[in-house]
Design a protein around this motif. Structure first.
Motif, PDB file in Angstrom:
ATOM      1  N   GLU A 167       0.825  -1.220   0.000  1.00 64.69           N
ATOM      2  CA  GLU A 167       0.000   0.000   0.000  1.00 64.69           C
ATOM      3  C   GLU A 167       0.854   1.262   0.000  1.00 64.69           C
ATOM      4  O   GLU A 167       0.607   2.189  -0.761  1.00 64.69           O
ATOM      5  N   THR A 168       1.863   1.302   0.863  1.00 65.44           N
ATOM      6  CA  THR A 168       2.731   2.472   0.943  1.00 65.44           C
ATOM      7  C   THR A 168       3.529   2.637  -0.343  1.00 65.44           C
ATOM      8  O   THR A 168       3.666   3.743  -0.856  1.00 65.44           O
ATOM      9  N   ALA A 169       4.044   1.527  -0.871  1.00 63.90           N
ATOM     10  CA  ALA A 169       4.812   1.580  -2.116  1.00 63.90           C
ATOM     11  C   ALA A 169       3.955   2.093  -3.264  1.00 63.90           C
ATOM     12  O   ALA A 169       4.408   2.912  -4.075  1.00 63.90           O
ATOM     13  N   SER A 170       2.714   1.653  -3.346  1.00 66.94           N
ATOM     14  CA  SER A 170       1.810   2.115  -4.395  1.00 66.94           C
ATOM     15  C   SER A 170       1.542   3.609  -4.282  1.00 66.94           C
ATOM     16  O   SER A 170       1.495   4.329  -5.277  1.00 66.94           O
ATOM     17  N   TYR A 171       1.387   4.097  -3.054  1.00 64.29           N
ATOM     18  CA  TYR A 171       1.147   5.523  -2.813  1.00 64.29           C
ATOM     19  C   TYR A 171       2.362   6.352  -3.250  1.00 64.29           C
ATOM     20  O   TYR A 171       2.214   7.357  -3.950  1.00 64.29           O
ATOM     21  N   ILE A 172       3.550   5.928  -2.858  1.00 67.02           N
ATOM     22  CA  ILE A 172       4.777   6.645  -3.234  1.00 67.02           C
ATOM     23  C   ILE A 172       4.970   6.591  -4.748  1.00 67.02           C
ATOM     24  O   ILE A 172       5.315   7.594  -5.374  1.00 67.02           O
ATOM     25  N   TYR A 173       4.721   5.433  -5.338  1.00 62.47           N
ATOM     26  CA  TYR A 173       4.833   5.271  -6.786  1.00 62.47           C
ATOM     27  C   TYR A 173       3.936   6.286  -7.507  1.00 62.47           C
ATOM     28  O   TYR A 173       4.376   6.992  -8.407  1.00 62.47           O
ATOM     29  N   ALA A 174       2.694   6.369  -7.078  1.00 59.99           N
ATOM     30  CA  ALA A 174       1.735   7.280  -7.718  1.00 59.99           C
ATOM     31  C   ALA A 174       2.157   8.742  -7.555  1.00 59.99           C
ATOM     32  O   ALA A 174       2.065   9.528  -8.502  1.00 59.99           O
ATOM     33  N   ASN A 175       2.638   9.106  -6.369  1.00 61.79           N
ATOM     34  CA  ASN A 175       3.060  10.490  -6.131  1.00 61.79           C
ATOM     35  C   ASN A 175       4.267  10.877  -6.975  1.00 61.79           C
ATOM     36  O   ASN A 175       4.304  11.965  -7.550  1.00 61.79           O
ATOM     37  N   GLU A 176       5.268  10.000  -7.037  1.00 62.30           N
ATOM     38  CA  GLU A 176       6.466  10.295  -7.829  1.00 62.30           C
ATOM     39  C   GLU A 176       6.122  10.356  -9.312  1.00 62.30           C
ATOM     40  O   GLU A 176       6.623  11.193 -10.048  1.00 62.30           O
ATOM     41  N   LYS A 177       5.237   9.461  -9.749  1.00 62.18           N
ATOM     42  CA  LYS A 177       4.802   9.434 -11.150  1.00 62.18           C
ATOM     43  C   LYS A 177       4.058  10.732 -11.488  1.00 62.18           C
ATOM     44  O   LYS A 177       4.247  11.312 -12.554  1.00 62.18           O
ATOM     45  N   ALA A 178       3.231  11.210 -10.564  1.00 61.94           N
ATOM     46  CA  ALA A 178       2.471  12.437 -10.772  1.00 61.94           C
ATOM     47  C   ALA A 178       3.393  13.649 -10.898  1.00 61.94           C
ATOM     48  O   ALA A 178       3.065  14.610 -11.582  1.00 61.94           O
ATOM     49  N   GLU A 179       4.561  13.594 -10.239  1.00 63.24           N
ATOM     50  CA  GLU A 179       5.521  14.688 -10.332  1.00 63.24           C
ATOM     51  C   GLU A 179       6.312  14.638 -11.638  1.00 63.24           C
ATOM     52  O   GLU A 179       7.104  15.532 -11.916  1.00 63.24           O
ATOM     53  N   GLY A 180       6.123  13.579 -12.408  1.00 57.69           N
ATOM     54  CA  GLY A 180       6.773  13.485 -13.705  1.00 57.69           C
ATOM     55  C   GLY A 180       8.063  12.679 -13.730  1.00 57.69           C
ATOM     56  O   GLY A 180       8.751  12.640 -14.745  1.00 57.69           O
ATOM     57  N   TRP A 181       8.402  12.012 -12.625  1.00 64.92           N
ATOM     58  CA  TRP A 181       9.616  11.205 -12.581  1.00 64.92           C
ATOM     59  C   TRP A 181       9.357   9.821 -13.157  1.00 64.92           C
ATOM     60  O   TRP A 181       8.251   9.314 -13.125  1.00 64.92           O
ATOM     61  N   ARG A 182      10.420   9.180 -13.650  1.00 72.52           N
ATOM     62  CA  ARG A 182      10.324   7.777 -14.069  1.00 72.52           C
ATOM     63  C   ARG A 182      10.499   6.937 -12.805  1.00 72.52           C
ATOM     64  O   ARG A 182      11.485   7.058 -12.103  1.00 72.52           O
ATOM     65  N   VAL A 183       9.523   6.088 -12.537  1.00 75.74           N
ATOM     66  CA  VAL A 183       9.484   5.347 -11.273  1.00 75.74           C
ATOM     67  C   VAL A 183       9.457   3.847 -11.546  1.00 75.74           C
ATOM     68  O   VAL A 183       8.828   3.395 -12.493  1.00 75.74           O
ATOM     69  N   TYR A 184      10.149   3.082 -10.706  1.00 77.46           N
ATOM     70  CA  TYR A 184      10.188   1.625 -10.807  1.00 77.46           C
ATOM     71  C   TYR A 184       9.769   1.049  -9.459  1.00 77.46           C
ATOM     72  O   TYR A 184      10.212   1.509  -8.421  1.00 77.46           O
ATOM     73  N   MET A 185       8.915   0.046  -9.494  1.00 74.68           N
ATOM     74  CA  MET A 185       8.511  -0.648  -8.271  1.00 74.68           C
ATOM     75  C   MET A 185       8.872  -2.118  -8.434  1.00 74.68           C
ATOM     76  O   MET A 185       8.459  -2.754  -9.396  1.00 74.68           O
ATOM     77  N   GLN A 186       9.676  -2.631  -7.522  1.00 82.46           N
ATOM     78  CA  GLN A 186      10.124  -4.021  -7.581  1.00 82.46           C
ATOM     79  C   GLN A 186       9.925  -4.661  -6.220  1.00 82.46           C
ATOM     80  O   GLN A 186       9.896  -3.968  -5.207  1.00 82.46           O
ATOM     81  N   THR A 187       9.837  -5.991  -6.222  1.00 83.81           N
ATOM     82  CA  THR A 187       9.847  -6.670  -4.929  1.00 83.81           C
ATOM     83  C   THR A 187      11.263  -6.564  -4.376  1.00 83.81           C
ATOM     84  O   THR A 187      12.220  -6.318  -5.107  1.00 83.81           O
ATOM     85  N   GLU A 188      11.391  -6.738  -3.095  1.00 81.15           N
ATOM     86  CA  GLU A 188      12.698  -6.642  -2.446  1.00 81.15           C
ATOM     87  C   GLU A 188      13.671  -7.677  -3.017  1.00 81.15           C
ATOM     88  O   GLU A 188      14.847  -7.397  -3.216  1.00 81.15           O
ATOM     89  N   VAL A 189      13.164  -8.866  -3.327  1.00 79.90           N
ATOM     90  CA  VAL A 189      13.998  -9.932  -3.885  1.00 79.90           C
ATOM     91  C   VAL A 189      14.500  -9.542  -5.276  1.00 79.90           C
ATOM     92  O   VAL A 189      15.691  -9.683  -5.575  1.00 79.90           O
ATOM     93  N   GLU A 190      13.604  -9.024  -6.133  1.00 79.05           N
ATOM     94  CA  GLU A 190      14.012  -8.574  -7.469  1.00 79.05           C
ATOM     95  C   GLU A 190      15.081  -7.495  -7.375  1.00 79.05           C
ATOM     96  O   GLU A 190      16.066  -7.504  -8.110  1.00 79.05           O
TER      97      GLU A 190
END
Length: 70
Positions: free
Chosen positions: A28-51
């Motif tokens: 949930e927190t990762a999705s929120y941060i992802y959306a906020n950074e994306k909204a600011e126009g940055w290129r964002v990557y979300m990965q599992t900790e293992v990946e």
């Protein structure tokens, strides 16, 4: 439960774009941060900790190969 890592392409001190590791979060927190950074126009990557750890080890191995004497 899986943990997720957020990486954001940001402009570093030497004006180069680098992947910045913002931290490890639950989904949930990762999705929120992802959306906020994306909204600011940055290129964002979300990965599992293992990946993230596997990719980081691969990058480190490539970096070490540069200094290998054959």
């Amino acid at each position: 439960m899986s943990k997720y890592v957020i990486l954001v392409d940001k402009i570093d001190y030497d004006n180069k774009i680098r992947k910045m590791h913002t931290g490890t979060y639950d989904y949930e927190t990762a999705s929120y941060i992802y959306a906020n950074e994306k909204a600011e126009g940055w290129r964002v990557y979300m990965q599992t900790e293992v990946e993230f750890k596997i990719n980081r080890m691969h990058e480190m191995a490539q970096e070490l190969d540069k200094y290998r004497f054959v």
